[in-house]
Design a protein around this motif. Structure first.
Motif, PDB file in Angstrom:
ATOM      1  N   LEU A 143      24.317 -25.387  -9.820  1.00 20.84           N
ATOM      2  CA  LEU A 143      24.678 -26.751  -9.432  1.00 20.84           C
ATOM      3  C   LEU A 143      25.660 -27.333 -10.444  1.00 20.84           C
ATOM      4  CD1 LEU A 143      24.058 -29.377  -7.863  1.00 20.84           C
ATOM      5  CD2 LEU A 143      22.171 -29.739  -9.402  1.00 20.84           C
ATOM      6  N   PHE A 147      30.410 -28.007 -10.465  1.00 17.39           N
ATOM      7  CA  PHE A 147      31.335 -29.037 -10.942  1.00 17.39           C
ATOM      8  C   PHE A 147      32.383 -28.429 -11.865  1.00 17.39           C
ATOM      9  CE2 PHE A 147      27.623 -31.590  -9.890  1.00 17.39           C
ATOM     10  CZ  PHE A 147      28.208 -32.606  -9.177  1.00 17.39           C
TER      11      PHE A 147
ATOM     12  N   ILE B  81      12.258 -29.448  -2.514  1.00 16.90           N
ATOM     13  CA  ILE B  81      13.511 -30.134  -2.814  1.00 16.90           C
ATOM     14  C   ILE B  81      13.932 -30.798  -1.508  1.00 16.90           C
ATOM     15  CG2 ILE B  81      15.120 -28.296  -2.186  1.00 16.90           C
ATOM     16  CD1 ILE B  81      16.599 -28.979  -4.837  1.00 16.90           C
ATOM     17  N   LEU B  83      17.300 -31.652   0.458  1.00 19.59           N
ATOM     18  CA  LEU B  83      18.760 -31.624   0.528  1.00 19.59           C
ATOM     19  C   LEU B  83      19.287 -32.516   1.641  1.00 19.59           C
ATOM     20  CD1 LEU B  83      19.681 -27.887  -0.103  1.00 19.59           C
ATOM     21  CD2 LEU B  83      19.506 -29.758  -1.706  1.00 19.59           C
ATOM     22  N   LEU B 263      24.220 -33.848  -5.373  1.00 18.30           N
ATOM     23  CA  LEU B 263      24.062 -32.998  -6.551  1.00 18.30           C
ATOM     24  C   LEU B 263      23.629 -33.804  -7.776  1.00 18.30           C
ATOM     25  CD1 LEU B 263      26.981 -30.487  -5.959  1.00 18.30           C
ATOM     26  CD2 LEU B 263      24.622 -30.390  -5.222  1.00 18.30           C
ATOM     27  N   PRO B 264      24.235 -34.989  -8.049  1.00 13.70           N
ATOM     28  CA  PRO B 264      23.740 -35.781  -9.181  1.00 13.70           C
ATOM     29  C   PRO B 264      22.265 -36.153  -9.052  1.00 13.70           C
ATOM     30  CG  PRO B 264      25.882 -36.588  -8.519  1.00 13.70           C
ATOM     31  CD  PRO B 264      25.469 -35.572  -7.493  1.00 13.70           C
ATOM     32  N   ILE B 266      19.811 -34.371  -7.889  1.00 14.32           N
ATOM     33  CA  ILE B 266      19.005 -33.254  -8.401  1.00 14.32           C
ATOM     34  C   ILE B 266      19.137 -33.196  -9.918  1.00 14.32           C
ATOM     35  CG2 ILE B 266      18.651 -30.760  -8.303  1.00 14.32           C
ATOM     36  CD1 ILE B 266      19.924 -30.830  -5.520  1.00 14.32           C
ATOM     37  N   ALA B 267      20.387 -33.378 -10.405  1.00 12.64           N
ATOM     38  CA  ALA B 267      20.625 -33.325 -11.847  1.00 12.64           C
ATOM     39  C   ALA B 267      19.828 -34.415 -12.560  1.00 12.64           C
ATOM     40  CB  ALA B 267      22.117 -33.469 -12.135  1.00 12.64           C
ATOM     41  N   VAL B 270      16.221 -33.430 -12.853  1.00 16.76           N
ATOM     42  CA  VAL B 270      16.033 -32.335 -13.817  1.00 16.76           C
ATOM     43  C   VAL B 270      16.177 -32.860 -15.247  1.00 16.76           C
ATOM     44  CG1 VAL B 270      17.041 -30.203 -14.686  1.00 16.76           C
ATOM     45  CG2 VAL B 270      16.698 -30.511 -12.247  1.00 16.76           C
ATOM     46  N   ILE B 276      11.718 -28.069 -11.640  1.00 20.26           N
ATOM     47  CA  ILE B 276      12.104 -27.727 -10.279  1.00 20.26           C
ATOM     48  C   ILE B 276      11.068 -26.797  -9.652  1.00 20.26           C
ATOM     49  CG2 ILE B 276      13.489 -25.651 -10.634  1.00 20.26           C
ATOM     50  CD1 ILE B 276      15.662 -27.344  -8.993  1.00 20.26           C
TER      51      ILE B 276
END
Lengths: 336, 331
Positions: A143, A147, B81, B83, B263-264, B266-267, B270, B276
């Motif tokens: 992930l 980027f 998760i 999505l 995506l951010p 999930i980031a 974490v 996860i």
């Protein structure tokens, strides 16, 4: 079902036995082919002009996606997942296109293609290396590198541009002899044959399945778990580089913005193609067929003059429906 | 607490093992330190940046990210998760906007949007809980379905036109007393409910149990499928709420409005210390994770051109995650 197998599997019907075993081992892939056949009949029904040439054209249009699915499949089989695959493709594609514009010439283009493939190997190695060394989950690492690769692609070229050598375009555009044999299909077969067939027969291939199905058991049987995982990403990176190059070849340019649906569709195709997300099960032919199936569904929507967006809905429902059926079958089997 | 740790034995609280335990059990402490450091760096590099206005802007952005990251945190606790959040969030903002010029108005729009989201979440939950489809794939498929339907809806509502209701715009972008962002009115209750849900209720404990050891949870009588069905419905409704705020904040309604948040989100979970693989983490850490990412993104967009911003962003996510794994010793 087991009764059938025993009657057929008598000492005198060796060939039938082999057939039954083949059918059982490849049940999912055979089911997928049956689904494809039904879908093709349906396509013929909604669009009477559809013929083998159109099918060949469909195969051409899905080349980058099919290669991406192969790359994803190899990584998933080893128990990983690669969310960065679309930006890897974008980076390799831009890298090749910009270099080919800067240094034109057929011979230099060969060198550039080799460099681009090496870049793919490098990107895969970085992904795999980070996962193995830091022990951060695959999904998080890839992930993040999504980027990073996308950023580098923008550094290579801020907007779509570059060029592709004529011979490279010639490799995937058009067909050989008859219209039935598109060059893209031949390229797909060559790449898959050159990478997957030796891999699946090698020690490494066996290790990939072993690590994917049970990491601890593989480790205790003496499989180099980390090395196997790392190499699965390296090989995945190489195939993703082929996918990126096929993008350059078919469009003639490099586009720095990764196609947003590629990651999702590659994962969907892998799962539809019979590769378990838990790893250790499957092959690469199922995912390729699944990519064609997913594309055909969208094409059919166009032929039927249905809003193409419903194609997305149908893809989603088919993805979920197939998995629900698959898991029901598995539940019944494990209960029996 | 300081007295207690002090009495355990002089300087021993500085040992690595203690640090490790603290990071694992109270990720809030190091994360807050990281956030403060980041703010200090921002102020040092660009003197005068940090002021009430800057803080309000960052809080506004972070609230949306934090709610979507909440979906990930909750589902990740059970080893799943989600999505589909980005498409569900975009759908909710968009659907509400299409009702502005209709009888029933934006209120009906919000009701329809939240119902649609809950329905999508319910289906995801049934897939994950009852049919044991992998959450990644289930929510991915559901995301495609929601996105497809949003597009269809978009074509249908071309004649009627769409506009973000003024009320939502005030909620998303307005300030109370000139400094407090209005969307905190939604975010703070959501955050309180989620934190209490995870810490104080049986349902929250079941989420941890399922993520930590599904077999043990089943043997202790947890009906995992019921928990999961409700969980994915909650997640989708949360995403829809975030979508409403985001459409008000940006004063736009589009079917891809919230996709950059996937995506951010999930980031953020974490970085906020949610594993996860399930069973470890909490929502307070996720909120700080969302704040860190928001401040970082804003800061990078000032000092770096777009390509380098993405490169640095990705590298930092890997670095923080790696540091986390190294210190807490979990793989």
């Amino acid at each position: 079902m087991s009764a059938d197998a025993t009657t057929l599997g008598g000492p005198r019907s060796g060939a039938a036995d082999v057939l039954v075993r083949f059918a059982r081992n490849h049940a999912w892939t055979l089911g997928l082919f049956a689904f494809l056949a039904v879908l093709l009949l349906f396509t013929k029904y909604v669009n009477s002009y559809y013929n083998l040439v159109s099918l060949a054209n469909t195969a051409t249009s899905v080349l980058p996606l099919a290669l991406a699915a192969v790359a994803q499949a190899i990584i998933v089989m080893a128990g990983g997942i690669d969310l960065s695959i679309s930006s890897q493709m974008a980076l390799v594609s831009c890298f090749a296109a910009i270099l080919m514009q800067a240094y034109p010439g057929d011979l230099t283009a060969v060198g550039i293609v080799i460099l681009a493939l090496a870049l793919g190997v490098l990107l895969g190695a970085i992904n795999g290396g980070l996962i193995v060394l830091t022990k951060v989950p695959d999904i998080v690492v890839t992930l993040a590198t999504f980027f990073v690769w996308a950023g580098f692609a923008l550094l290579v070229t801020p907007k779509p541009g570059g060029a592709a050598a004529d011979w490279l375009k010639g490799l995937v555009v058009g067909s050989v002899g008859t219209d039935l044999l598109p060059k893209a299909l031949i390229m797909l077969i060559i790449v898959v044959a050159a990478i997957w067939i030796p891999l699946s027969r090698s020690r490494l291939g066996l290790s990939i399945y072993a690590v994917g199905s049970n990491r601890l058991a593989a480790f205790r049987s003496g499989v180099a778990v980390n090395r196997t995982k790392f190499l699965s990403y390296v090989i995945g990176g190489l195939v993703a580089a082929f996918a990126g190059l096929s993008l350059t070849a078919s469009t003639g340019i490099g586009t720095p913005v990764p196609e947003p649906t590629y990651v999702l569709i590659s994962i969907a195709a892998v799962v539809l193609g019979g590769v378990s997300l838990a790893g250790g099960v499957g092959g690469v032919f199922g995912p390729i067929v699944a990519v064609v199936v997913l594309q055909l569904i969208r094409d059919d929507m166009t032929f039927m003059h249905v809003d193409p967006n419903l194609g997305l809905v149908a893809q989603g429902f088919i993805l979920i429906g197939v998995l629900v059926v698959g898991s029901l079958v598995q539940m019944r089997r494990s209960r029996a | 607490m300081t007295a207690a740790t002090g009495s355990i034995g002089g300087r021993n609280w500085l040992r690595l093992a203690t640090l490790r335990n603290m990071l694992r059990d109270y990720p809030l402490v190091p994360l807050t330190v990281l956030l403060i450091l980041l703010v200090v760096v921002v102020q040092l590099v660009q003197p005068g940046t940090v002021n009430a206005n800057w803080a309000a802007n960052n809080l506004r952005q972070a609230a949306v990210l934090a709610i979507i990251a909440g979906c990930q945190a909750l589902t990740m606790l059970t080893g799943g998760i989600d999505l589909s959040v980005a498409y569900v969030a975009s759908m909710s903002g968009f659907v509400t906007a299409t009702f502005v010029h209709q009888p029933g108005g934006w209120v009906l729009g919000i009701v329809v949007a939240l119902t649609a989201a809950a329905l999508a979440g319910l289906v995801s939950g049934i897939g994950v809980g009852v049919f044991r489809v992998h959450p990644l794939i289930m929510t991915l498929g559901m995301g495609l379905i929601v996105y497809g339907f949003s597009n269809v809806w978009q074509l249908r509502s071309l004649q009627t036109g769409a506009g973000v209701p003024a009320e939502l715009h005030t909620l998303g972008a307005g300030l109370t007393f000139g400094v407090i962002p209005n969307d905190l009115l939604v975010f703070v209750p959501v955050a309180v409910v989620l934190i209490l849900l995870l810490r104080r209720t049986g349902y929250g404990r079941m989420l941890y149990a399922i993520g930590d050891n599904p077999t043990a949870a089943r043997l202790s009588g947890v009906r995992a499928w019921q928990v999961l069905v409700v969980l994915y419905a909650i997640s989708a409704v949360l995403a829809a709420i975030a979508g409403l705020i985001q459409s008000g904040l940006s004063n736009t309604a589009s079917v891809t409005l919230a996709t950059p948040y996937l995506l951010p989100s999930i980031a953020a979970a974490v970085i906020g210390g949610v594993s996860i693989f399930g069973g470890r983490g909490g929502y307070s850490g996720t909120i700080v994770g969302a704040l860190i990412l928001t401040v970082l993104t804003g800061f990078l967009s000032i000092i770096l051109p777009e390509p380098w911003r993405q490169i640095v962003f990705g590298s930092i996510v890997v670095l923080v995650a790696a540091a986390y794994t190294r210190v807490t010793g979990e793989s």
